[in-house]
Design an enzyme around this catalytic site. Structure first.
Site, PDB file in Angstrom:
ATOM      1  N   LYS A  70       9.217   0.895   1.307  1.00 38.67           N
ATOM      2  CA  LYS A  70       7.930   1.165   0.662  1.00 38.67           C
ATOM      3  C   LYS A  70       8.097   1.469  -0.823  1.00 38.67           C
ATOM      4  O   LYS A  70       7.126   1.799  -1.503  1.00 38.67           O
ATOM      5  CB  LYS A  70       7.258   2.372   1.338  1.00 38.67           C
ATOM      6  CG  LYS A  70       6.783   2.098   2.751  1.00 38.67           C
ATOM      7  CD  LYS A  70       5.941   3.240   3.299  1.00 38.67           C
ATOM      8  CE  LYS A  70       6.789   4.433   3.702  1.00 38.67           C
ATOM      9  NZ  LYS A  70       6.003   5.489   4.392  1.00 38.67           N
ATOM     10  N   LYS A  97       9.674   4.045  -1.960  1.00 42.42           N
ATOM     11  CA  LYS A  97       9.698   5.495  -2.129  1.00 42.42           C
ATOM     12  C   LYS A  97      11.097   6.019  -1.779  1.00 42.42           C
ATOM     13  O   LYS A  97      11.842   5.379  -1.042  1.00 42.42           O
ATOM     14  CB  LYS A  97       8.705   6.168  -1.166  1.00 42.42           C
ATOM     15  CG  LYS A  97       7.253   5.925  -1.485  1.00 42.42           C
ATOM     16  CD  LYS A  97       6.353   6.462  -0.395  1.00 42.42           C
ATOM     17  CE  LYS A  97       6.601   7.924  -0.064  1.00 42.42           C
ATOM     18  NZ  LYS A  97       5.681   8.435   0.988  1.00 42.42           N
TER      19      LYS A  97
END
Lengths: 163, 163
Positions: free
Chosen positions: A60, A62
């Site tokens: 993602k 992240k």
């Protein structure tokens, strides 16, 4: 022993009750996480928390500050959490709901509307988050302050809120 | 009902067991805090955790990043913690031990020898801390890294340890 007592066997198996499921990263565990999990647990009788793996976060774009294993262990140490699982993929939610017999799918209200598609198999709820606190706010506030870790209480920092 | 069963009354009051007490700030709650508390709890049957107030920390020249009330609530939400109290003063430990009927006074081994004077009224133990993690290390590491919160896993940062 009365007739009534004889006719009322003790249940040796817990009643199934209402089962709740939520998902998150739970980085730098804070009071906002706890409040949300406690309120989700209060919606039913059993709360399962799916914790995002580091690999899934990387996909993602992240990166959690705290490693997956530690985030998982902290969440599972809470009295309000009955079970933890790993979140590996966006697509697992529908399968998790079926497999775990989930009645309520709950998330913080930063996700409002994002999971309405699951409402054909579970009650989907979005709970209000604790104002002014998040993992991102903690990171930003820590970076913005003096190296000794002091937070000037007169500053309107995210963590100088009333509690 | 057998004679043996009739002569063995059920205890309606929990046996007192071994009561354990520890003190700390528990700022930015992390896996080192949890591991220490779980191991302290395993020394007995009941764990009380005294959490330093913000006022007490100020007197010590320290300032926690997370407010007292939130630190207290997070510690008290743990399954391994049976009770929480506030730590207001250096001198309260002896009184707390007597008042709470404490058998074991336990701290992390960064405090070795510092509380031996209490060994006349309790067993004093110092447990090994989880290597390479502390609230200070988290703060320093967060400040040392990029604003997006990413921690390069190849760096020997405090949080890039095996877990």
């Amino acid at each position: 022993m009365s007739t009534r007592a004889r006719n009322t066997p003790l249940s040796l198996v817990a009643q199934p009750g209402i089962r709740v499921l939520t998902y998150g990263t739970f980085d730098l565990f804070h009071i906002g996480h706890l409040r949300l999990l406690e309120r989700l647990r209060a919606l039913g009788d059993h709360l399962t928390v799916a914790v995002s793996t580091d690999e899934f976060n990387a996909r993602k774009g992240k990166q959690a500050f705290i490693p997956f294993r530690d985030r998982l262990d902290i969440v599972s140490s809470l009295r309000c959490v009955d079970a933890v699982i790993a979140e590996h993929d966006w697509a697992q939610k529908r399968e998790d709901i079926r497999r775990l017999g989930i009645d309520v799918f709950g998330m913080g209200d930063d996700w409002v509307g994002k999971f309405d598609e699951l409402s054909d198999i579970a009650r989907v709820v979005y709970l209000e988050r604790t104002p002014d606190i998040s993992s991102s706010a903690i990171k930003q506030s820590l970076r913005a302050h003096a190296p000794d870790g002091a937070v000037a209480t007169s500053l309107p920092t995210p963590l100088a809120r009333a509690s």
